[in-house]
Design a protein around this motif. Structure first.
Motif, PDB file in Angstrom:
ATOM      1  N   TYR A  12      -7.954  12.305   6.790  1.00 31.31           N
ATOM      2  CA  TYR A  12      -7.618  10.987   6.228  1.00 31.31           C
ATOM      3  C   TYR A  12      -8.803  10.041   6.365  1.00 31.31           C
ATOM      4  CZ  TYR A  12      -5.209   6.556   5.446  1.00 31.31           C
ATOM      5  OH  TYR A  12      -4.853   5.318   4.967  1.00 31.31           O
ATOM      6  N   LEU A  13      -9.430  10.051   7.513  1.00 33.95           N
ATOM      7  CA  LEU A  13     -10.587   9.196   7.759  1.00 33.95           C
ATOM      8  C   LEU A  13     -11.746   9.583   6.833  1.00 33.95           C
ATOM      9  CD1 LEU A  13     -11.482   6.858   9.531  1.00 33.95           C
ATOM     10  CD2 LEU A  13     -12.235   8.516  11.216  1.00 33.95           C
ATOM     11  N   LYS A  18     -14.149   7.241  -0.108  1.00 29.16           N
ATOM     12  CA  LYS A  18     -13.703   6.288  -1.126  1.00 29.16           C
ATOM     13  C   LYS A  18     -14.408   4.942  -0.979  1.00 29.16           C
ATOM     14  CE  LYS A  18      -9.477   4.284  -3.024  1.00 29.16           C
ATOM     15  NZ  LYS A  18      -8.008   4.254  -2.945  1.00 29.16           N
ATOM     16  N   TYR A  19     -14.634   4.512   0.266  1.00 25.40           N
ATOM     17  CA  TYR A  19     -15.238   3.205   0.543  1.00 25.40           C
ATOM     18  C   TYR A  19     -16.539   3.396   1.319  1.00 25.40           C
ATOM     19  CZ  TYR A  19     -10.490   1.692  -0.524  1.00 25.40           C
ATOM     20  OH  TYR A  19      -9.272   1.486  -1.128  1.00 25.40           O
ATOM     21  N   PRO A  20     -17.668   3.257   0.644  1.00 23.66           N
ATOM     22  CA  PRO A  20     -18.957   3.373   1.339  1.00 23.66           C
ATOM     23  C   PRO A  20     -19.088   2.282   2.402  1.00 23.66           C
ATOM     24  CG  PRO A  20     -19.260   3.368  -1.051  1.00 23.66           C
ATOM     25  CD  PRO A  20     -17.826   3.022  -0.787  1.00 23.66           C
ATOM     26  N   PRO A  21     -19.878   2.519   3.441  1.00 24.62           N
ATOM     27  CA  PRO A  21     -20.002   1.527   4.515  1.00 24.62           C
ATOM     28  C   PRO A  21     -20.671   0.242   4.021  1.00 24.62           C
ATOM     29  CG  PRO A  21     -21.611   3.272   4.804  1.00 24.62           C
ATOM     30  CD  PRO A  21     -20.725   3.689   3.679  1.00 24.62           C
ATOM     31  N   TRP A  48     -13.856   1.448  17.817  1.00 28.05           N
ATOM     32  CA  TRP A  48     -12.432   1.742  17.945  1.00 28.05           C
ATOM     33  C   TRP A  48     -12.043   2.727  16.859  1.00 28.05           C
ATOM     34  CZ3 TRP A  48      -8.131   1.311  14.818  1.00 28.05           C
ATOM     35  CH2 TRP A  48      -6.895   1.381  15.453  1.00 28.05           C
ATOM     36  N   ARG A  49     -11.151   3.654  17.197  1.00 32.64           N
ATOM     37  CA  ARG A  49     -10.635   4.602  16.216  1.00 32.64           C
ATOM     38  C   ARG A  49      -9.143   4.732  16.408  1.00 32.64           C
ATOM     39  NH1 ARG A  49     -11.894  10.727  14.366  1.00 32.64           N
ATOM     40  NH2 ARG A  49      -9.881  10.940  13.353  1.00 32.64           N
ATOM     41  N   GLY A  50      -8.411   4.608  15.301  1.00 37.91           N
ATOM     42  CA  GLY A  50      -6.959   4.733  15.339  1.00 37.91           C
ATOM     43  C   GLY A  50      -6.537   6.189  15.405  1.00 37.91           C
ATOM     44  N   ASP A  51      -5.258   6.382  15.521  1.00 34.61           N
ATOM     45  CA  ASP A  51      -4.680   7.718  15.615  1.00 34.61           C
ATOM     46  C   ASP A  51      -4.409   8.253  14.205  1.00 34.61           C
ATOM     47  OD1 ASP A  51      -3.644   9.996  16.746  1.00 34.61           O
ATOM     48  OD2 ASP A  51      -1.642   9.141  17.045  1.00 34.61           O
ATOM     49  N   THR A  64      -9.899  -0.170   6.543  1.00 28.88           N
ATOM     50  CA  THR A  64      -8.460  -0.204   6.317  1.00 28.88           C
ATOM     51  C   THR A  64      -8.149   0.658   5.095  1.00 28.88           C
ATOM     52  OG1 THR A  64      -8.452  -2.066   4.764  1.00 28.88           O
ATOM     53  CG2 THR A  64      -8.453  -2.618   7.131  1.00 28.88           C
ATOM     54  N   PRO A  65      -6.884   0.954   4.826  1.00 35.39           N
ATOM     55  CA  PRO A  65      -6.550   1.731   3.624  1.00 35.39           C
ATOM     56  C   PRO A  65      -7.009   1.079   2.315  1.00 35.39           C
ATOM     57  CG  PRO A  65      -4.708   1.720   5.140  1.00 35.39           C
ATOM     58  CD  PRO A  65      -5.723   0.740   5.678  1.00 35.39           C
TER      59      PRO A  65
END
Length: 88
Positions: free
Chosen positions: A71-72, A78-81, A63-66, A13-14
Protein backbone atom coordinates in the motif's frame (compact mmCIF):
# COMPACT_ATOMS: atom_id res chain seq x y z
CA UNK A 1 27.93 25.21 15.02
CA UNK A 2 26.01 24.78 11.76
CA UNK A 3 25.77 27.57 9.26
CA UNK A 4 22.38 26.37 8.02
CA UNK A 5 20.10 23.65 9.41
CA UNK A 6 16.54 23.18 8.12
CA UNK A 7 14.18 20.25 8.73
CA UNK A 8 10.75 19.97 7.11
CA UNK A 9 8.19 17.23 7.78
CA UNK A 10 6.08 15.88 4.94
CA UNK A 11 3.06 13.65 5.62
CA UNK A 12 1.86 11.13 3.04
CA UNK A 13 -1.90 10.62 3.09
CA UNK A 14 -4.23 8.67 0.76
CA UNK A 15 -4.83 11.95 -1.11
CA UNK A 16 -1.16 12.97 -1.40
CA UNK A 17 1.58 14.82 0.46
CA UNK A 18 0.82 17.48 3.07
CA UNK A 19 3.50 19.81 4.42
CA UNK A 20 4.11 19.57 8.15
CA UNK A 21 6.25 21.38 10.68
CA UNK A 22 9.39 23.21 9.66
CA UNK A 23 12.34 23.71 12.00
CA UNK A 24 15.23 26.12 11.41
CA UNK A 25 18.36 25.80 13.51
CA UNK A 26 16.49 23.49 15.91
CA UNK A 27 13.57 25.84 16.59
CA UNK A 28 10.08 25.39 15.17
CA UNK A 29 9.64 27.96 12.43
CA UNK A 30 6.27 26.80 11.10
CA UNK A 31 3.85 24.56 12.99
CA UNK A 32 1.10 22.71 11.15
CA UNK A 33 -1.38 20.08 12.36
CA UNK A 34 -0.61 16.43 11.66
CA UNK A 35 -3.20 14.88 9.30
CA UNK A 36 -5.22 12.15 11.00
CA UNK A 37 -5.08 9.96 7.88
CA UNK A 38 -1.30 10.05 7.39
CA UNK A 39 0.44 6.78 6.59
CA UNK A 40 4.02 8.06 6.55
CA UNK A 41 5.94 11.10 7.75
CA UNK A 42 9.30 11.88 6.19
CA UNK A 43 11.64 14.61 7.40
CA UNK A 44 13.69 16.35 4.73
CA UNK A 45 16.94 17.71 6.17
CA UNK A 46 19.13 20.41 4.64
CA UNK A 47 22.38 21.00 6.51
CA UNK A 48 25.41 23.15 5.80
CA UNK A 49 28.40 23.10 8.15
CA UNK A 50 29.76 26.50 7.11
CA UNK A 51 29.27 29.20 4.51
CA UNK A 52 32.07 27.54 2.50
CA UNK A 53 30.92 23.92 2.71
CA UNK A 54 28.59 22.10 0.40
CA UNK A 55 24.94 21.68 1.38
CA UNK A 56 24.05 18.18 2.62
CA UNK A 57 20.49 16.91 2.05
CA UNK A 58 18.88 13.75 3.36
CA UNK A 59 15.52 12.22 4.24
CA UNK A 60 14.62 10.21 7.31
CA UNK A 61 11.48 8.33 8.31
CA UNK A 62 9.99 10.19 11.26
CA UNK A 63 6.85 8.08 11.56
CA UNK A 64 5.24 5.14 9.78
CA UNK A 65 1.68 3.94 10.21
CA UNK A 66 0.51 0.37 10.35
CA UNK A 67 0.04 -0.11 6.60
CA UNK A 68 1.38 -2.77 4.27
CA UNK A 69 4.55 -2.23 2.29
CA UNK A 70 2.52 -2.73 -0.89
CA UNK A 71 0.00 0.00 0.00
CA UNK A 72 2.81 2.38 0.89
CA UNK A 73 4.65 1.56 -2.34
CA UNK A 74 1.51 2.30 -4.40
CA UNK A 75 0.96 5.65 -2.67
CA UNK A 76 4.61 6.63 -3.11
CA UNK A 77 4.39 5.67 -6.77
CA UNK A 78 1.19 7.70 -7.25
CA UNK A 79 2.49 10.77 -5.37
CA UNK A 80 6.13 11.72 -5.97
CA UNK A 81 7.92 13.21 -2.94
CA UNK A 82 7.76 16.99 -2.40
CA UNK A 83 11.57 17.14 -2.34
CA UNK A 84 14.21 16.00 -4.83
CA UNK A 85 14.03 12.20 -5.10
CA UNK A 86 17.84 11.95 -5.06
CA UNK A 87 17.84 13.24 -1.46
CA UNK A 88 16.43 9.90 -0.26
Amino acid sequence: MAYDDLETDHHLTPSGWIDGDSRYMGKTDISRPIPTDRVLTLTHVTYQRSAYSQEERSVKVAWRGDVSNEYLRKLRQKYPPPFPAEDE
